[in-house]
Design a protein around this motif. Structure first.
Motif, PDB file in Angstrom:
ATOM      1  N   HIS A 163      -3.013  36.621  42.895  1.00  0.00           N
ATOM      2  CA  HIS A 163      -4.138  35.578  42.897  1.00  0.00           C
ATOM      3  C   HIS A 163      -5.625  36.303  42.896  1.00  0.00           C
ATOM      4  N   LEU A 164      -5.570  37.128  43.819  1.00  0.00           N
ATOM      5  CA  LEU A 164      -6.881  37.789  44.114  1.00  0.00           C
ATOM      6  C   LEU A 164      -7.076  39.150  43.272  1.00  0.00           C
ATOM      7  N   ALA A 165      -5.985  39.464  42.532  1.00  0.00           N
ATOM      8  CA  ALA A 165      -5.936  40.807  41.746  1.00  0.00           C
ATOM      9  C   ALA A 165      -7.309  40.737  40.576  1.00  0.00           C
ATOM     10  N   THR A 166      -7.618  39.559  40.155  1.00  0.00           N
ATOM     11  CA  THR A 166      -8.584  39.502  39.269  1.00  0.00           C
ATOM     12  C   THR A 166      -9.900  38.426  39.511  1.00  0.00           C
ATOM     13  N   ARG A 167      -9.867  38.191  40.748  1.00  0.00           N
ATOM     14  CA  ARG A 167     -11.094  37.345  41.157  1.00  0.00           C
ATOM     15  C   ARG A 167     -11.371  37.782  42.745  1.00  0.00           C
ATOM     16  N   ASN A 168     -12.731  37.483  43.058  1.00  0.00           N
ATOM     17  CA  ASN A 168     -13.000  37.775  44.516  1.00  0.00           C
ATOM     18  C   ASN A 168     -12.623  36.661  45.456  1.00  0.00           C
ATOM     19  N   TRP A 169     -12.716  35.514  45.104  1.00  0.00           N
ATOM     20  CA  TRP A 169     -12.361  34.377  45.940  1.00  0.00           C
ATOM     21  C   TRP A 169     -11.207  33.558  45.575  1.00  0.00           C
ATOM     22  N   PHE A 170     -10.800  32.718  46.431  1.00  0.00           N
ATOM     23  CA  PHE A 170      -9.726  31.711  45.795  1.00  0.00           C
ATOM     24  C   PHE A 170      -9.886  30.610  44.872  1.00  0.00           C
ATOM     25  N   VAL A 171     -11.178  30.053  45.390  1.00  0.00           N
ATOM     26  CA  VAL A 171     -11.625  29.252  44.560  1.00  0.00           C
ATOM     27  C   VAL A 171     -13.178  29.445  43.948  1.00  0.00           C
TER      28      VAL A 171
END
Length: 86
Positions: A7-15
């Motif tokens: 999930h974090l591979a393409t974003r910095n935060w979960f939501v």
């Protein structure tokens, strides 16, 4: 941990675009996951980067350049396996 890392591979935060309650709740367990010896977070580079960002954000202190680096735009094609230690 693999689901979190993916999930974090393409974003910095979960939501969203900044730290949220979701990050704080997941941080509580994840930052001590290695302490019992059952998990090796070195298999999860996206989690390691997220932990550094979250730590800086919650402590409200300046972060190193590597800690605030943006998540990569896409995952590498190679797959990792993360065996649990027994």
């Amino acid at each position: 941990l693999k689901l979190m890392d993916d999930h974090l591979a393409t974003r910095n935060w979960f939501v969203g675009e900044s730290i949220s309650l979701a990050d704080i709740a997941l941080y509580a367990y994840t930052h001590v996951a290695e302490e019992g010896g059952a998990f090796d977070l070195s298999f999860y580079p996206s989690i390691s980067a997220w932990l550094a960002r979250a730590t800086c954000s919650m402590r409200r202190k300046p972060c190193s350049r590597s800690a605030v680096a943006r998540a990569p735009s896409r995952r590498s094609a190679s797959k990792r396996s993360a065996p649990m230690r027994t």
